[in-house]
Design a protein around this motif. Sequence first.
Motif, PDB file in Angstrom:
ATOM      1  N   LEU A 110       0.887  -1.048  -0.071  1.00 43.51           N
ATOM      2  CA  LEU A 110      -0.112   0.315  -0.264  1.00 43.51           C
ATOM      3  C   LEU A 110       1.037   1.177  -0.157  1.00 43.51           C
ATOM      4  N   ALA A 111       2.152   1.262   0.859  1.00 46.21           N
ATOM      5  CA  ALA A 111       3.170   2.628   0.244  1.00 46.21           C
ATOM      6  C   ALA A 111       3.541   3.146  -0.137  1.00 46.21           C
ATOM      7  N   ASP A 112       3.958   1.799  -0.646  1.00 48.71           N
ATOM      8  CA  ASP A 112       4.233   1.777  -2.500  1.00 48.71           C
ATOM      9  C   ASP A 112       3.324   2.511  -3.021  1.00 48.71           C
ATOM     10  N   ARG A 113       2.021   2.663  -3.327  1.00 44.71           N
ATOM     11  CA  ARG A 113       1.245   3.158  -4.378  1.00 44.71           C
ATOM     12  C   ARG A 113       1.268   4.583  -3.561  1.00 44.71           C
ATOM     13  N   ALA A 121      -0.833   6.737   6.069  1.00 47.80           N
ATOM     14  CA  ALA A 121      -1.312   6.970   7.034  1.00 47.80           C
ATOM     15  C   ALA A 121      -2.687   8.496   7.042  1.00 47.80           C
ATOM     16  N   ALA A 122      -1.765   9.402   6.654  1.00 51.28           N
ATOM     17  CA  ALA A 122      -2.702  10.913   5.511  1.00 51.28           C
ATOM     18  C   ALA A 122      -4.025   9.549   4.602  1.00 51.28           C
ATOM     19  N   ASP A 262       1.878   0.703  -9.166  1.00 50.40           N
ATOM     20  CA  ASP A 262       2.642   1.563  -8.119  1.00 50.40           C
ATOM     21  C   ASP A 262       3.694   2.850  -8.604  1.00 50.40           C
ATOM     22  N   LEU A 263       2.477   3.640  -8.941  1.00 51.87           N
ATOM     23  CA  LEU A 263       2.788   5.112  -8.802  1.00 51.87           C
ATOM     24  C   LEU A 263       3.456   6.689  -7.869  1.00 51.87           C
ATOM     25  N   GLY A 264       3.049   6.218  -6.783  1.00 52.37           N
ATOM     26  CA  GLY A 264       3.088   6.438  -5.817  1.00 52.37           C
ATOM     27  C   GLY A 264       3.048   8.144  -5.693  1.00 52.37           C
ATOM     28  N   HIS A 265       2.262   7.934  -5.571  1.00 52.38           N
ATOM     29  CA  HIS A 265       0.972   9.566  -5.702  1.00 52.38           C
ATOM     30  C   HIS A 265       0.137   9.616  -5.335  1.00 52.38           C
ATOM     31  N   PRO A 266      -0.644   9.803  -4.594  1.00 58.61           N
ATOM     32  CA  PRO A 266      -2.031   9.763  -3.812  1.00 58.61           C
ATOM     33  C   PRO A 266      -2.885  10.409  -5.239  1.00 58.61           C
ATOM     34  N   ASP A 267      -2.684  11.419  -5.050  1.00 57.43           N
ATOM     35  CA  ASP A 267      -3.517  11.890  -6.185  1.00 57.43           C
ATOM     36  C   ASP A 267      -3.872  12.196  -8.060  1.00 57.43           C
ATOM     37  N   LEU A 269      -4.745   8.989  -7.611  1.00 57.92           N
ATOM     38  CA  LEU A 269      -5.919   7.687  -7.778  1.00 57.92           C
ATOM     39  C   LEU A 269      -7.114   8.799  -7.326  1.00 57.92           C
ATOM     40  N   THR A 270      -8.505   7.650  -8.000  1.00 57.87           N
ATOM     41  CA  THR A 270      -9.386   8.451  -8.130  1.00 57.87           C
ATOM     42  C   THR A 270      -9.751   8.192  -6.589  1.00 57.87           C
ATOM     43  N   GLY A 271     -11.016   8.588  -6.381  1.00 57.19           N
ATOM     44  CA  GLY A 271     -11.654   8.232  -4.420  1.00 57.19           C
ATOM     45  C   GLY A 271     -11.893   7.110  -4.477  1.00 57.19           C
ATOM     46  N   ALA A 272     -13.049   6.323  -5.469  1.00 53.98           N
ATOM     47  CA  ALA A 272     -12.809   4.729  -5.160  1.00 53.98           C
ATOM     48  C   ALA A 272     -11.707   4.032  -5.124  1.00 53.98           C
ATOM     49  N   THR A 273     -10.919   4.547  -5.730  1.00 47.48           N
ATOM     50  CA  THR A 273      -9.719   3.881  -5.449  1.00 47.48           C
ATOM     51  C   THR A 273      -8.795   3.990  -4.120  1.00 47.48           C
ATOM     52  N   ARG A 274      -8.900   5.121  -3.898  1.00 47.94           N
ATOM     53  CA  ARG A 274      -8.348   5.170  -2.494  1.00 47.94           C
ATOM     54  C   ARG A 274      -8.735   4.447  -0.945  1.00 47.94           C
ATOM     55  N   ALA A 275     -10.400   4.552  -2.014  1.00 47.34           N
ATOM     56  CA  ALA A 275     -11.066   3.639  -0.987  1.00 47.34           C
ATOM     57  C   ALA A 275     -10.737   2.149  -0.455  1.00 47.34           C
ATOM     58  N   ARG A 276     -10.466   1.839  -2.051  1.00 47.47           N
ATOM     59  CA  ARG A 276     -10.004   0.086  -1.995  1.00 47.47           C
ATOM     60  C   ARG A 276      -8.868   0.686  -1.173  1.00 47.47           C
ATOM     61  N   LEU A 277      -7.833   1.526  -1.379  1.00 47.86           N
ATOM     62  CA  LEU A 277      -6.897   1.228  -0.377  1.00 47.86           C
ATOM     63  C   LEU A 277      -7.163   1.144   1.392  1.00 47.86           C
ATOM     64  N   LEU A 278      -7.505   2.170   1.049  1.00 48.25           N
ATOM     65  CA  LEU A 278      -8.406   2.476   3.020  1.00 48.25           C
ATOM     66  C   LEU A 278      -8.689   0.764   3.514  1.00 48.25           C
ATOM     67  N   HIS A 279      -9.644   0.436   3.202  1.00 50.43           N
ATOM     68  CA  HIS A 279      -9.307  -1.061   3.228  1.00 50.43           C
ATOM     69  C   HIS A 279      -9.493  -1.768   3.863  1.00 50.43           C
ATOM     70  N   LEU A 280      -8.603  -1.715   2.567  1.00 51.56           N
ATOM     71  CA  LEU A 280      -7.134  -2.900   3.231  1.00 51.56           C
ATOM     72  C   LEU A 280      -6.497  -2.475   3.912  1.00 51.56           C
ATOM     73  N   ARG A 281      -6.189  -0.909   4.390  1.00 52.12           N
ATOM     74  CA  ARG A 281      -5.206  -0.453   5.465  1.00 52.12           C
ATOM     75  C   ARG A 281      -5.630  -0.551   6.744  1.00 52.12           C
ATOM     76  N   GLU A 282      -7.135  -0.561   6.595  1.00 48.95           N
ATOM     77  CA  GLU A 282      -7.245  -1.051   7.624  1.00 48.95           C
ATOM     78  C   GLU A 282      -7.626  -2.467   8.281  1.00 48.95           C
ATOM     79  N   ARG A 283      -8.295  -3.457   7.301  1.00 46.26           N
ATOM     80  CA  ARG A 283      -7.562  -4.872   8.078  1.00 46.26           C
ATOM     81  C   ARG A 283      -6.162  -4.859   7.835  1.00 46.26           C
ATOM     82  N   ALA A 284      -5.504  -4.499   7.825  1.00 46.82           N
ATOM     83  CA  ALA A 284      -3.556  -4.882   7.636  1.00 46.82           C
ATOM     84  C   ALA A 284      -3.503  -4.103   9.559  1.00 46.82           C
ATOM     85  N   TRP A 285      -4.126  -3.043   9.415  1.00 47.40           N
ATOM     86  CA  TRP A 285      -3.354  -2.971  10.534  1.00 47.40           C
ATOM     87  C   TRP A 285      -4.687  -3.392  12.080  1.00 47.40           C
ATOM     88  N   ALA A 286      -5.616  -3.818  11.583  1.00 45.75           N
ATOM     89  CA  ALA A 286      -6.381  -4.927  12.631  1.00 45.75           C
ATOM     90  C   ALA A 286      -5.265  -6.365  12.935  1.00 45.75           C
TER      91      ALA A 286
END
Length: 297
Positions: A110-113, A121-122, A262-267, A269-286
């Motif tokens: 996720l961090a690479d993306r 984190a942000a 992996d382009l390394g720039h969140p801007d 990525l569309t909102g839908a793509t970042r929502a998918r990444l956020l879901h994976l981040r929360e599961r990994a953090w859990a």
Amino acid sequence: MTDLYGAPRRRPRYDDRYLDEPSFDDARFDGPRFDGPWFDEPWEEAARSDGPVEDRLTELVFLDGRLVSHSTRPVTGTAWAAFAARRDREERQPPPPPPTPRWQHVLDWLADRVGGEAALAALDAAPLGESPDLPDDYPSRAERQRVEAVAELLDSVAGRCFDVEVATALRTALLTLWRLEPEAVSRASSAAACAGGIAWAVAKANGLLHPAGDLRVGTLKDHLDLRGAPSAYGATVRAGLVGFRHLASLHHRPMGVPDLLDLGHPDLLTGATRARLLHLRERAWAARDAHPARTSP
């Protein structure tokens, strides 16, 4: 003694007397006797107590497959000294680290993306805003013409293949590439090749290309009238956007994550793509919080 034809019968090639093995009690046998224990008492005691550290080398002598002698002595000064030193170095080496947990692989991916742990984190899922404006100043007129031509082609691609949010990501990718690696734009073989590479990279980063998405690469190629595949210049675009940043998941995609470039720039990525990444981040953090002792330092 004769045979049936009157000829003398030959003596067998062997004699039964020579089939008997010599007894240890035979006076003609001068070899060592084995009627006692094979090993002397001091050797057995040393084996049970692991012996002194200095006497590490034990040499055994076999005769016809039977142990007849042994000796234990220090290994120093022998042909086995180098081997013993290598064994000592191997035993002094620390044990191998434990395998990286799966949640850590996912967080690295996720961090690479998105450009690193801080960006991950942000991360948020807000939709991209309006497309940014093109710069006013250029080193030369030719470079201005190239940037404007690529931007026009990207707008055309967005209108034909994507939505307004992807159009913003395409324009942002062009300006980011122009800022970080301007030669990737100015030295492309054509404006169409540069636009195709940017469109392919952004679409691949958002999972919009077949089979992850609905858009086929051939449609993108035909719209820009390209001779080669857009991915050919997409690799140059990706290299210009990523730069020399270390990628933790360069050759590894964890199971359960989408195939996103992996382009390394969140801007980008569309909102839908970042929502998918956020879901994976929360599961990994859990998963990480469920095993705090395994958290890497």
